[in-house]
Scaffold this motif. Structure first.
Motif, PDB file in Angstrom:
ATOM      1  N   LEU A 164       0.839  -1.203   0.000  1.00 10.67           N
ATOM      2  CA  LEU A 164       0.000   0.000   0.000  1.00 10.67           C
ATOM      3  C   LEU A 164       0.878   1.259   0.000  1.00 10.67           C
ATOM      4  CD1 LEU A 164      -2.790   1.324   0.167  1.00 10.67           C
ATOM      5  CD2 LEU A 164      -2.679   1.088   2.651  1.00 10.67           C
ATOM      6  N   GLU A 165       1.921   1.194   0.801  1.00 13.05           N
ATOM      7  CA  GLU A 165       2.881   2.300   0.872  1.00 13.05           C
ATOM      8  C   GLU A 165       3.416   2.630  -0.519  1.00 13.05           C
ATOM      9  OE1 GLU A 165       5.431   1.688   4.406  1.00 13.05           O
ATOM     10  OE2 GLU A 165       7.044   2.286   3.043  1.00 13.05           O
ATOM     11  N   GLU A 166       3.800   1.588  -1.235  1.00 12.68           N
ATOM     12  CA  GLU A 166       4.351   1.753  -2.579  1.00 12.68           C
ATOM     13  C   GLU A 166       3.320   2.402  -3.518  1.00 12.68           C
ATOM     14  OE1 GLU A 166       6.955   1.872  -5.463  1.00 12.68           O
ATOM     15  OE2 GLU A 166       7.420   1.403  -3.364  1.00 12.68           O
ATOM     16  N   THR A 180       4.044  12.167   4.043  1.00 13.52           N
ATOM     17  CA  THR A 180       2.601  12.011   4.185  1.00 13.52           C
ATOM     18  C   THR A 180       2.207  10.537   4.146  1.00 13.52           C
ATOM     19  OG1 THR A 180       2.464  14.079   2.972  1.00 13.52           O
ATOM     20  CG2 THR A 180       0.402  12.904   3.328  1.00 13.52           C
ATOM     21  N   VAL A 181       2.891   9.782   3.304  1.00 13.28           N
ATOM     22  CA  VAL A 181       2.601   8.341   3.221  1.00 13.28           C
ATOM     23  C   VAL A 181       2.920   7.678   4.557  1.00 13.28           C
ATOM     24  CG1 VAL A 181       3.271   6.154   2.153  1.00 13.28           C
ATOM     25  CG2 VAL A 181       2.928   8.174   0.735  1.00 13.28           C
ATOM     26  N   MET A 182       4.070   8.032   5.133  1.00 12.72           N
ATOM     27  CA  MET A 182       4.456   7.428   6.410  1.00 12.72           C
ATOM     28  C   MET A 182       3.417   7.720   7.491  1.00 12.72           C
ATOM     29  SD  MET A 182       6.970   5.700   5.845  1.00 12.72           S
ATOM     30  CE  MET A 182       7.258   5.452   4.134  1.00 12.72           C
ATOM     31  N   GLN A 183       2.991   8.963   7.529  1.00  9.09           N
ATOM     32  CA  GLN A 183       1.978   9.358   8.511  1.00  9.09           C
ATOM     33  C   GLN A 183       0.672   8.596   8.291  1.00  9.09           C
ATOM     34  OE1 GLN A 183       1.160  13.571   8.411  1.00  9.09           O
ATOM     35  NE2 GLN A 183      -0.715  13.317   9.626  1.00  9.09           N
ATOM     36  N   LEU A 184       0.305   8.504   7.031  1.00  7.47           N
ATOM     37  CA  LEU A 184      -0.938   7.826   6.684  1.00  7.47           C
ATOM     38  C   LEU A 184      -0.884   6.344   7.056  1.00  7.47           C
ATOM     39  CD1 LEU A 184      -3.673   8.140   5.194  1.00  7.47           C
ATOM     40  CD2 LEU A 184      -2.488   7.570   3.090  1.00  7.47           C
ATOM     41  N   ILE A 185       0.217   5.695   6.734  1.00 12.52           N
ATOM     42  CA  ILE A 185       0.362   4.262   7.025  1.00 12.52           C
ATOM     43  C   ILE A 185       0.313   4.031   8.550  1.00 12.52           C
ATOM     44  CG2 ILE A 185       1.935   2.276   6.912  1.00 12.52           C
ATOM     45  CD1 ILE A 185       0.775   2.686   4.205  1.00 12.52           C
TER      46      ILE A 185
END
Ligand SMILES: Nc1nc2c(ncn2[C@@H]2O[C@H](COP(=O)(O)OP(=O)(O)OP(=O)(O)O)[C@@H](O)[C@H]2O)c(=O)[nH]1
Ligand SMILES: [Mg+2]
Length: 329
Positions: free
Chosen positions: A55-57, A68-73
């Motif tokens: 999903l991160e990818e 933002t991706v890190m925060q979201l994950i």
């Protein structure tokens, strides 16, 4: 109730033209991003570490931006744990909910334009060449005119050949007068003229175009400063907005441009143009989360009514429209 279902109730009940614009303008991103998410949740049987890595990818590929991706994950993992979600299908709705949350968490900055109730509102548009400044001015002129406001435009790009005529074409199209001087003249003088005209015609809104390219970047920034100084001097409190226009199709480059402009001028809001032209519409979230400047409008096409006030729920609806529509069966 799942977030998809909530979205369906709040948004599709009012299947208004704006929601449709978002849906249509985000087709490329939806096909790419949501297609991948769909495929992901279909392939996994449980929500595990590998699932989140994939999903991160997908999010990174959609230009959501690393931080933002890190925060979201992180937030997704917490939420999945808290609600004890086992089924990957269920995660989709939580993703959409977190996307809206992340967007709206931006410290209460309003995505509305700062329009004066009484008197003249001056909006200055800045951005590098080709991002969509002139087009955005045309579209906004159309919008304000429809609201019954008296609008003027200032042809502040005196550098690029054809720039003045391009603004005039928009002026004719939407029925707004353009204040101009000859090509090559001083843009600060154009602004001065335009402000005097706006005052004497009792205009409500003055939309100021600027050049996207000069001989070099330093000259451009100096010119913008000078233009801004004239506006500040002639109308206390103005410019009421300095809008940075960014081209969504340039991806992470747009973030770099924003950082450069932020260093030299107080950008009060962003217009993200050409969102319809990219499959990486996640850039909206990166801009919001990493720059802390509100995205006030998004460009969803080239026509005069293709500029829409940004709305996180409609945006997320545009991303997941198919799943949202299906959400009660
Ligand atoms: N698809 C799409 N095209 C857009 C949008 N906004 C602008 N464009 C197109 O992008 C191109 C450049 O737009 P301009 O408005 O001329 O850009 P600019 O920032 O004024 O450029 P310079 O005057 O060279 O600095 C034009 O062909 C526009 O039609 C949008 O939201 N969607
Ligand atoms: Mg232009």
């Amino acid at each position: 109730m799942s977030f998809f279902k909530k979205l369906k109730e709040t948004i599709t009940k009012s299947t208004d033209s704006v929601t449709e614009k978002f849906k249509e303008g985000l087709t490329k991103t939806r096909d790419s991003f949501s297609g991948k998410v769909n495929d992901l949740v279909a392939r996994y049987r449980k929500v595990d570490e590998d699932f989140f890595e994939e999903l991160e990818e997908i999010l990174i590929q959609a230009d959501v931006g690393f931080d933002t991706v890190m925060q979201l994950i992180d937030e997704l993992k917490m939420e999945v744990k808290r609600r004890n979600i086992q089924d990957p299908q269920e995660v989709q709705s939580v993703i959409s909910e977190k996307l809206v949350d992340i967007y709206n968490a931006g410290e209460g900055q309003s995505s509305r334009l700062n329009i004066q109730e009484d008197g003249l509102t001056i909006i200055l548009f800045v951005g590098v060449n080709g991002v969509g400044k002139t087009t955005t001015i045309g579209k906004l002129g159309h919008k304000f005119k429809n609201e019954g406001k008296k609008v003027l435009m200032a042809a502040g790009d005196t550098f690029r050949a054809g720039a003045i005529e391009q603004l005039e074409v928009w002026g004719d199209r939407v029925g707004v007068e353009v204040i101009k001087q000859a090509e090559g003249s001083d843009p600060a003088a154009v602004m001065y003229d335009a402000i005097q005209a706006a005052k004497s015609r009792k205009a409500d809104i003055l939309l100021c175009d600027t050049a996207g390219r000069l001989q070099n970047k330093v000259n451009l920034m100096k010119e913008l400063e000078k233009v801004k100084r004239v506006i500040e001097r002639e109308v206390p409190g103005a410019p009421h907005e300095v809008i940075l226009v960014l081209d969504a199709t340039t991806g992470q480059n747009a973030l770099i441009q924003a950082k450069n402009f932020k260093e030299v001028t107080n950008v009060s809001g962003i217009v993200l143009s050409k969102l319809d032209g990219t499959a990486k519409g996640g850039i909206v979230l990166a801009i919001r989360n990493e720059l802390k400047i509100p995205v006030k409008f998004v460009g969803l096409g080239e026509k005069m009514d293709d500029l829409q006030e940004f709305d996180a729920e409609k945006y997320v609806y545009g991303l997941f429209a198919d799943q949202v529509e299906k959400s009660d069966d």
